[in-house]
Design an enzyme around this catalytic site. Structure first.
Site, PDB file in Angstrom:
ATOM      1  N   PHE A  12      16.918   4.656   7.349  1.00  0.00           N
ATOM      2  CA  PHE A  12      15.555   5.407   7.067  1.00  0.00           C
ATOM      3  C   PHE A  12      15.466   6.581   7.726  1.00  0.00           C
ATOM      4  O   PHE A  12      14.868   7.426   6.922  1.00  0.00           O
ATOM      5  CB  PHE A  12      14.567   4.510   7.804  1.00  0.00           C
ATOM      6  CG  PHE A  12      13.097   4.822   8.247  1.00  0.00           C
ATOM      7  CD1 PHE A  12      12.327   5.920   7.533  1.00  0.00           C
ATOM      8  CD2 PHE A  12      12.861   4.416   9.978  1.00  0.00           C
ATOM      9  CE1 PHE A  12      11.009   6.016   7.877  1.00  0.00           C
ATOM     10  CE2 PHE A  12      11.539   5.326  10.198  1.00  0.00           C
ATOM     11  CZ  PHE A  12      11.059   5.338   9.339  1.00  0.00           C
ATOM     12  N   ILE A  13      15.299   7.072   8.470  1.00  0.00           N
ATOM     13  CA  ILE A  13      15.839   7.860   9.363  1.00  0.00           C
ATOM     14  C   ILE A  13      17.072   9.304   8.646  1.00  0.00           C
ATOM     15  O   ILE A  13      16.501  10.116   8.981  1.00  0.00           O
ATOM     16  CB  ILE A  13      15.660   7.951  11.001  1.00  0.00           C
ATOM     17  CG1 ILE A  13      14.745   7.475  10.951  1.00  0.00           C
ATOM     18  CG2 ILE A  13      15.831   9.800  11.625  1.00  0.00           C
ATOM     19  CD1 ILE A  13      13.841   7.357  13.151  1.00  0.00           C
ATOM     20  N   ASP A  60      32.760   1.987   7.130  1.00  0.00           N
ATOM     21  CA  ASP A  60      31.889   1.105   7.946  1.00  0.00           C
ATOM     22  C   ASP A  60      32.638   1.975   9.865  1.00  0.00           C
ATOM     23  O   ASP A  60      33.129   2.482   9.563  1.00  0.00           O
ATOM     24  CB  ASP A  60      32.810   0.196   8.218  1.00  0.00           C
ATOM     25  CG  ASP A  60      32.184  -0.934   9.479  1.00  0.00           C
ATOM     26  OD1 ASP A  60      32.002  -0.963   9.703  1.00  0.00           O
ATOM     27  OD2 ASP A  60      32.142  -2.331   8.445  1.00  0.00           O
ATOM     28  N   ALA A  81      24.176   5.904  12.727  1.00  0.00           N
ATOM     29  CA  ALA A  81      24.975   5.047  12.104  1.00  0.00           C
ATOM     30  C   ALA A  81      24.281   3.871  13.349  1.00  0.00           C
ATOM     31  O   ALA A  81      24.851   3.712  14.870  1.00  0.00           O
ATOM     32  CB  ALA A  81      25.991   4.490  11.279  1.00  0.00           C
ATOM     33  N   LEU A  83      23.096  -1.010  14.516  1.00  0.00           N
ATOM     34  CA  LEU A  83      22.464  -2.426  13.322  1.00  0.00           C
ATOM     35  C   LEU A  83      20.642  -1.476  15.131  1.00  0.00           C
ATOM     36  O   LEU A  83      21.442  -2.069  16.137  1.00  0.00           O
ATOM     37  CB  LEU A  83      22.989  -3.256  14.016  1.00  0.00           C
ATOM     38  CG  LEU A  83      24.221  -4.166  13.734  1.00  0.00           C
ATOM     39  CD1 LEU A  83      24.887  -4.893  13.806  1.00  0.00           C
ATOM     40  CD2 LEU A  83      22.954  -4.208  12.075  1.00  0.00           C
ATOM     41  N   TYR A 148      20.227  -5.770  21.792  1.00  0.00           N
ATOM     42  CA  TYR A 148      20.282  -5.151  21.266  1.00  0.00           C
ATOM     43  C   TYR A 148      20.186  -2.970  22.452  1.00  0.00           C
ATOM     44  O   TYR A 148      20.734  -1.914  22.532  1.00  0.00           O
ATOM     45  CB  TYR A 148      18.425  -4.045  20.074  1.00  0.00           C
ATOM     46  CG  TYR A 148      19.158  -2.680  20.024  1.00  0.00           C
ATOM     47  CD1 TYR A 148      19.485  -2.493  18.644  1.00  0.00           C
ATOM     48  CD2 TYR A 148      17.249  -1.762  20.317  1.00  0.00           C
ATOM     49  CE1 TYR A 148      19.192  -0.884  18.817  1.00  0.00           C
ATOM     50  CE2 TYR A 148      17.094  -1.026  19.669  1.00  0.00           C
ATOM     51  CZ  TYR A 148      17.974  -0.506  19.205  1.00  0.00           C
ATOM     52  OH  TYR A 148      18.466   1.198  18.572  1.00  0.00           O
ATOM     53  N   LYS A 152      23.245  -0.129  23.296  1.00  0.00           N
ATOM     54  CA  LYS A 152      22.495   1.390  23.279  1.00  0.00           C
ATOM     55  C   LYS A 152      22.028   1.890  24.344  1.00  0.00           C
ATOM     56  O   LYS A 152      22.746   3.384  24.416  1.00  0.00           O
ATOM     57  CB  LYS A 152      20.706   2.019  22.596  1.00  0.00           C
ATOM     58  CG  LYS A 152      20.898   1.036  21.386  1.00  0.00           C
ATOM     59  CD  LYS A 152      21.494   1.675  20.563  1.00  0.00           C
ATOM     60  CE  LYS A 152      20.708   3.130  19.493  1.00  0.00           C
ATOM     61  NZ  LYS A 152      21.602   3.579  19.425  1.00  0.00           N
TER      62      LYS A 152
END
Length: 326
Positions: A12-13, A60, A81, A83, A148, A152
Site C-alpha cells: 500500500f504505502i 524475501d 517490508a 507484516l 505485531y 515493531k
C-alpha cells in the site's frame, strides 16, 4: 538523483512511495515479495510510464543474501517490508518475528557492510500502545499490546542500536494510521467502505470507541520524502501525524453518511481484539517533524476519505467484502 531501494514496494504505502520517487526523478529499485505468479502487488496497477522506470527485484526480506544483493549500488533505503495485520499476529507471531525483526536486521547488517548512505526504517504508532498522555510525542513510553507491535518495537530498537553502536545513518519514521487508495481490506477504512459499496446495510465492525489519528497516504509519503532530505533527522525517531483524532464509530458514521445513509453498524464478536490488546487511543504529536522538516499535512480527513471512496468504487473487484480479512 539518488539510487533508492524501497522494500515492501508492492504494498500500500510502498507503491505510492515508489510512484512519487519516480516522479521526482530518482532511480528506484523496488524490492517485492517473490511469488510463483510473478505478480508485483500494487506496482502492477501503475501506469506504464512509471512502471517502465522501475527496476523490480523479487525476493524475501527474511533472506539476508537476497536483501544484500538488492542493496548493492543503492544510496538510500526506504524499508517498509513488514507484516502488519494485528489479528493475524495473534495467530502467527513467529512469522512476525522473522519478517519484522529479522528482516530489519538484514537491512541494517547489509547497510553497515555496504556503507549505505541513508536508511529509513518504518515504524508504527502501535508501538506506543494506548496513549498515556496526548498528543503522543516521540518520548512516549513503548508498550507491546500485540505481537505485531512488539515486533515493531524490536525492529525500532535494533535500528537505534545500529545508529548508536556503528553510526549507521538510520532514521525511524513512525506514521500514525495511514489510509487511502490501495490499502488492504484488513484495515478499518477499507473494511467499512467495501461493505458499504457491496450493498450491505449491516456494517460489521469491532469496538467503536477507540480513537485513531489518520494520515492520508499522500501526506505519509511526503513525510518520508521530507525526512530523507535532511541530515539532522539521522538518528531520530519521528512521528508522522495529523494531531487530530476520531473514534472508529464516528468514522463509520461519516462513511455511512457519504455512501449509504440507510446502513447501520453491527458489532461482531469475531472482530473484537482481546481487551488488554486493544489500543484505546492514538493521537500523535507532529511537533518534531514540523520542526525538523518543511512537512505539513495537506489533506483533511474529509478530502482523503472522498478520494479513497472514489478509488474503491473503481476497484471493488480486487476486494472480498463478504469475509473478515485478518
Amino acid at each position: 538523483m539518488k539510487k533508492i531501494l524501497v522494500t515492501g514496494a508492492d504494498g500500500f504505502i510502498g507503491s505510492h512511495l515508489v510512484e512519487e520517487l519516480v516522479k521526482s526523478g530518482h532511480k528506484v529499485r523496488a524490492f517485492v515479495f517473490y511469488n510463483s505468479f510473478n505478480t508485483w502487488g500494487w506496482l502492477d496497477t501503475l501506469p506504464n510510464n512509471i512502471l517502465n522506470e522501475i527496476e523490480v527485484m523479487t525476493g524475501d526480506i527474511r533472506d539476508p543474501n537476497g536483501v544484500r544483493i538488492a542493496m548493492r549500488g543503492i544510496d538510500e533505503v526506504y524499508h517498509l517490508a513488514a507484516l502488519i495485520a494485528i489479528p493475524f499476529s495473534y495467530h502467527s507471531p513467529d512469522t512476525y518475528v522473522d519478517t519484522n525483526i529479522k528482516g530489519t536486521l538484514n537491512i541494517l547488517q547489509a547497510a553497515r557492510d555496504l556503507d549505505t548512505s541513508r536508511i529509513l526504517v518504518t515504524s508504527t504508532s502501535e508501538v506506543y500502545g494506548t496513549a498515556q498522555y496526548v498528543p503522543i510525542d516521540e518520548k512516549h513510553p513503548f508498550q507491546g499490546q500485540s505481537p505485531y507491535s512488539a515486533t515493531k518495537i524490536g525492529a525500532d530498537r535494533l535500528a537505534e542500536s545500529f545508529y548508536r553502536s556503528f553510526s549507521t545513518p538510520v532514521t525511524i519514521v513512525r506514521p500514525f494510521n495511514t489510509y487511502g487508495p490501495r490499502q488492504s481490506a484488513r484495515a478499518v477504512i477499507p473494511t467499512i467502505i467495501t461493505q458499504l459499496l457491496s450493498g450491505k446495510e449491516e456494517i460489521k465492525l469491532g469496538l467503536l470507541s477507540p480513537t485513531r489519528d489518520f494520515n492520508y497516504v499522500k501526506d505519509t509519503v511526503n513525510g518520508f520524502l521530507e525526512i530523507a532530505k535532511r541530515d539532522k533527522t539521522i538518528g531520530e525517531e519521528i512521528n508522522i501525524a495529523t494531531q487530530r483524532e476520531i473514534t472508529i464509530g464516528e468514522l463509520a458514521r461519516e462513511l455511512i453518511r457519504q455512501i449509504n445513509p440507510k446502513a447501520r453498524i453491527v458489532c461482531e464478536e469475531e472482530r473484537l481484539r482481546p481487551e488488554k490488546s486493544e489500543v484505546s487511543r492514538l493521537l500523535g504529536s507532529n511537533e518534531k517533524i514540523m520542526h525538523l522538516t518543511d512537512w505539513r499535512p495537506v489533506y483533511s480527513l474529509e478530502e482523503g476519505l472522498n478520494e479513497t471512496i472514489g478509488f474503491f468504487r473503481k476497484n471493488m473487484g480486487k476486494y472480498k467484502a463478504d469475509i473478515y480479512n485478518l
